[in-house]
Design a protein around this motif. Structure first.
Motif, short mmCIF file in Angstrom:
data_model
loop_
_atom_site.label_atom_id
_atom_site.label_comp_id
_atom_site.label_asym_id
_atom_site.label_seq_id
_atom_site.Cartn_x
_atom_site.Cartn_y
_atom_site.Cartn_z
N UNK A 126 45.46 55.12 16.41
CA UNK A 126 45.79 56.62 15.90
C UNK A 126 46.85 57.09 15.46
N UNK A 127 47.93 56.23 15.32
CA UNK A 127 49.04 56.48 14.39
C UNK A 127 50.11 56.75 15.49
N UNK A 128 51.27 57.26 14.95
CA UNK A 128 52.66 57.17 15.51
C UNK A 128 52.80 58.84 15.99
N UNK A 129 53.27 59.02 17.05
CA UNK A 129 53.46 60.66 17.39
C UNK A 129 55.04 60.85 17.75
N UNK A 130 55.46 61.98 17.66
CA UNK A 130 56.88 62.25 17.98
C UNK A 130 56.47 62.78 19.55
N UNK A 131 57.35 62.15 20.59
CA UNK A 131 57.26 62.72 22.03
C UNK A 131 58.63 63.48 22.00
N UNK A 132 58.44 64.59 22.77
CA UNK A 132 59.48 65.40 23.10
C UNK A 132 60.37 64.51 23.92
N UNK A 133 62.08 64.77 23.51
CA UNK A 133 62.90 64.32 24.18
C UNK A 133 63.15 62.68 23.28
N UNK A 167 37.99 49.34 11.20
CA UNK A 167 39.02 48.82 10.18
C UNK A 167 39.40 49.80 9.10
N UNK A 168 38.26 50.45 8.50
CA UNK A 168 38.57 51.61 7.54
C UNK A 168 39.59 52.72 7.99
N UNK A 169 39.36 53.02 9.35
CA UNK A 169 40.22 54.26 9.95
C UNK A 169 41.41 53.68 10.14
N UNK A 170 41.83 52.53 10.96
CA UNK A 170 43.21 52.17 11.10
C UNK A 170 43.87 52.04 9.69
N UNK A 171 43.04 51.36 8.63
CA UNK A 171 43.69 51.21 7.37
C UNK A 171 44.06 52.70 6.76
N UNK A 172 43.25 53.66 6.92
CA UNK A 172 43.44 54.98 6.46
C UNK A 172 44.86 55.62 7.08
N UNK A 190 34.81 57.17 6.39
CA UNK A 190 34.72 56.99 7.84
C UNK A 190 33.66 57.97 8.16
N UNK A 191 34.02 59.20 7.53
CA UNK A 191 33.02 60.52 7.75
C UNK A 191 31.67 60.12 7.54
N UNK A 192 31.40 59.44 6.69
CA UNK A 192 29.95 58.99 6.23
C UNK A 192 29.15 58.42 7.48
N UNK A 193 29.99 57.94 8.44
CA UNK A 193 29.36 57.29 9.47
C UNK A 193 29.69 58.29 10.78
N UNK A 194 30.56 58.92 10.66
CA UNK A 194 31.02 59.48 11.82
C UNK A 194 31.61 61.29 11.18
N UNK A 195 30.45 62.08 10.90
CA UNK A 195 30.84 63.35 10.47
C UNK A 195 31.54 63.87 11.27
N UNK A 196 31.48 63.92 12.59
CA UNK A 196 32.17 64.80 13.51
C UNK A 196 33.52 63.99 14.21
N UNK A 197 33.82 63.13 13.75
CA UNK A 197 35.01 62.38 14.09
C UNK A 197 36.36 63.32 14.11
N UNK A 198 36.90 63.76 15.22
CA UNK A 198 37.82 64.74 15.39
C UNK A 198 39.14 64.07 14.54
N UNK A 199 39.55 62.80 15.03
CA UNK A 199 40.62 62.23 14.41
C UNK A 199 40.57 61.95 13.03
N UNK A 200 39.59 61.83 12.41
CA UNK A 200 39.56 61.61 10.91
C UNK A 200 39.71 63.15 10.39
N UNK A 201 39.14 64.24 10.87
CA UNK A 201 39.08 65.42 10.38
C UNK A 201 40.51 66.01 10.58
N UNK A 202 41.28 65.57 11.70
CA UNK A 202 42.64 65.93 11.94
C UNK A 202 43.47 65.58 10.48
N UNK A 203 43.25 63.97 10.29
CA UNK A 203 44.06 63.55 9.15
C UNK A 203 43.92 64.24 7.84
N UNK A 204 42.48 64.42 7.70
CA UNK A 204 42.20 65.14 6.15
C UNK A 204 42.86 66.58 6.32
N UNK A 205 42.84 67.20 7.33
CA UNK A 205 43.58 68.57 7.28
C UNK A 205 44.81 68.46 7.26
#
Length: 660
Positions: A581-588, A615-620, A639-654
């Motif tokens: 899903x990527x790298x995230x910043x954790x408090x502290x 594969x496409x999602x992780x490359x993206x 990815x959205x073509x196969x998963x129009x409501x994938x929230x992780x993909x929509x989050x990155x596009x936003x």
């Protein structure tokens, strides 16, 4: 009754009427030790009642004391039946020799005309004789220079051989039974005191049993002397009087301990001092102790009055066991009064205090047993209650929490107790709970939450974990053994949630979703708060990250998010599908943390497109992290073509829309 030295039993039917006491007037020859055949020239024959002591008898205007010697004679006319007779010869004060029809058949100690010449002793005998014709002549020599009283204080018994033999066996059996019972009860209650020192009443009771045991061995059939004929007379008297002087005192202390609310402790101390003072007389010759009997009886009467006062107050106040104690004491007092009257020769019944005391012992033993039984019942009830409290406590404080702290019980836990251990942390939270709860009453809210948590908790326990905290609509669980247990729990939990949602759907309710964050690492488990209010908790960066991962499930629209550290530990132990899903910043933390979604346990309509587009999602995601936004956008849109409501993909596009 014997009259003028003759007892006419010629018409007595021993078979039907039983034994006969040889009571009445015996010939009495003061300061003479006569043998059979030396009575023909005796004049001015004196007579004395038997049983009795010769103290205060008057001979030639002289009042006798206990010291001296004398000869008794009795002639008995028996039925001319040709049967063999038996005689029970009682104890005497303090040495005697008995002839029957001119034959010496019984001797106790050594009769003498001075203290130096005689040897004191006291023990009963059983003798068996053939009547010469129809007459028995008893010649008895008695001497006393050691005791306060002298003479024949107990009754002789005459019967046929079978009767006397049977009586001997019965008396021995009763005394042995008394002694055995007292010994067992004494040892038993001494053991109770050893095991529970707070119950001082059991110690007093044990001492009382042994004091009465000494008296039983010394009176009745006097087994003490029978087993050790050369036993020192002075020592024998001291043992007998030790029980007499200290027994009532110890019993007074015992009564005070079983009815403390009804007692006057100062009077118990007075009784103890009195008993000790009388016992000090045992340091002196036997005559001193026997001389103190009359003043002792006055002290005993006062002691008995106080004991009755305590027990009657206990009855009045309806104390448990008061009537049982009173019954035993009443019988004992009757026996004690009998012994006192027998000692001062008002009656000629014999000693019965040991029998009365046995009844008292049984009553008091029953009382103590009853109290211990109630105590055990109370303990059992309390134990059951404590067990229920323990089980209830485990609902609030997990037993595993105590185990890791090295504590057997929550009462052992102190503020600041802690331990550092590697564990897997599991956070789970109900999605959109606020929206769902707005349509429910408070009671329905609680029922809703509990209906879900009741499904989660067994799954956690089954997989070797325990729930550390319930936090409203979320939980935190710990898995101390293997990280894969937490992943297995997550999978089973999602399957259980599907069943739960099917039930809710049938009733027209909204489906429920859940987010799970899992991480593993070192944490500190311990207690925080203050002395009057503590709570168990876990503290570490690993816990914070697990909590952060759970919250990110809302952002990425995932069911399960785990850290890279946990994934490394479990990916070879359990088959699962995941995507980066990527790298995230954790408090502290300054470094970014790689996170992964596990989608193996998703519903088929979600699992298949995620597997296809992994594969496409992780490359993206990788392009996004490298700031290659154009390529990243193209891949996410694919990815959205196969998963129009994938929230992780929509989050990155936003995110890219805001950045570009």
């Amino acid at each position: 009754m014997a009259e003028k030295g003759v007892l006419d039993a010629s018409s007595w039917d021993f078979e039907d009427q039983g034994q006969i006491s040889l009571n009445g007037e015996w010939e009495f020859y003061w300061m003479k030790l006569l043998s059979p055949g030396e009575f023909s020239d005796q004049e001015n024959i004196k007579y004395i009642n038997v049983p009795s002591v010769w103290n205060y008898e008057t001979i030639d205007d002289t009042s006798l004391t206990g010291t001296g010697y004398a000869t008794y004679r009795l002639q008995i006319k028996t039925p001319n039946s040709g049967e063999k007779f038996g005689i029970r010869v009682p104890f005497h004060f303090t040495a005697y020799k008995l002839w029957v029809n001119g034959v010496a058949l019984a001797e106790n100690g050594k009769v003498g005309t001075s203290k130096e010449e005689m040897v004191p002793q006291t023990v009963p005998h059983y003798i068996y004789v053939d009547a010469n014709g129809n007459t028995l002549e008893l010649v008895l020599q008695v001497s006393n220079f050691y005791f306060d009283k002298g003479g024949t204080p107990a009754a002789y018994k005459l019967g046929n051989e079978a009767q006397v033999s049977r009586s001997q066996l019965q008396n021995m059996a009763i005394d042995l039974f008394l002694a055995g019972s007292l010994f067992i009860m004494g040892i038993y209650h001494l053991g109770l005191y050893y095991l529970r020192r707070k119950e001082i009443s059991t110690l007093y009771f044990s001492i009382l049993c042994f004091l009465i045991l000494l008296r039983t061995f010394g009176l009745g059939e006097t087994f003490l002397i029978s087993m050790w004929p050369d036993f020192n007379f002075e020592a024998y008297i001291k043992l007998i009087f030790l029980g007499a002087f200290m027994g009532p005192t110890i019993f007074t202390l015992f009564v005070e301990t079983i009815f403390p609310e009804d007692s006057k402790p100062v009077l118990g101390k007075v009784a103890l001092i009195g008993g000790l003072l009388f016992s000090l007389s045992l340091l002196f010759p036997a005559r001193v102790s026997t001389f103190l009997l009359n003043p002792y009886y006055l002290f005993l009467a006062v002691t008995i009055i106080y004991q009755l006062y305590v027990v009657i107050r206990a009855i009045w106040n309806k104390r448990d066991g008061a009537w049982v104690a009173f019954t035993g004491m009443f019988v004992m007092y009757l026996a004690s009064v009998n012994d006192a009257l027998f000692d001062i020769q008002i009656i000629s019944s014999g000693y019965y205090s040991q029998y009365g005391l046995l009844i008292l012992i049984f009553c008091q033993s029953f009382l103590l047993s009853s109290r211990f039984s109630k105590a055990f019942t109370s303990v059992e009830s309390l134990s059951q209650h404590i067990l229920k409290i323990y089980k209830a406590n485990n609902r609030f404080v997990p037993s595993e929490f105590l185990s890791f702290l090295g504590k057997e019980s929550i009462v052992d836990v102190q503020l600041g107790d802690h331990v550092i251990k590697d564990m897997t942390i599991f956070f789970a939270d109900i999605r959109s709970f606020t929206t769902i709860s707005e349509t429910m009453t408070p009671e329905e809210n609680f029922n809703f939450i509990n209906s879900i948590l009741q499904r989660i908790s067994p799954i956690v326990r089954k997989n070797g974990g325990f729930i550390d905290k319930f936090m409203g609509d979320s939980i935190m669980a710990l898995f101390p053994s293997d990280p894969k247990d937490a992943v297995s729990t997550a999978g089973e939990l999602l399957k259980e949630l599907e069943l739960f949602n099917d039930i809710r759907a049938k009733s027209g309710y909204q489906r429920v979703k859940i987010g799970i964050g899992i991480n593993s690492g070192s944490l500190m488990l311990g207690t925080i708060g203050e002395e009057e209010r503590m709570d168990g908790t876990v503290i570490s960066d690993a816990v914070n990250l697990a909590s952060r991962l759970e919250s990110l499930t809302k952002t990425y629209g995932c069911n399960i998010i785990v850290s890279d550290h946990l994934l490394e530990q479990v990916q070879e132990k359990i088959r699962m599908e995941y995507r980066f899903l990527g790298n995230v910043q954790v408090k502290g933390k300054t470094n970014l943390v790689p996170i992964y979604e596990i989608f193996s346990f998703d519903e088929p309509e979600l699992y298949k497109p995620k597997h296809k587009t992994k594969a496409d999602f992780e490359k993206a995601v990788q392009c996004f992290m490298n700031q290659e936004y154009t390529e990243a956008k193209a891949l996410f849109e694919k990815v959205l073509l196969d998963m129009p409501e994938d929230k992780a993909t929509l989050y990155y596009l936003e995110q890219m829309t805001a950045l570009v």
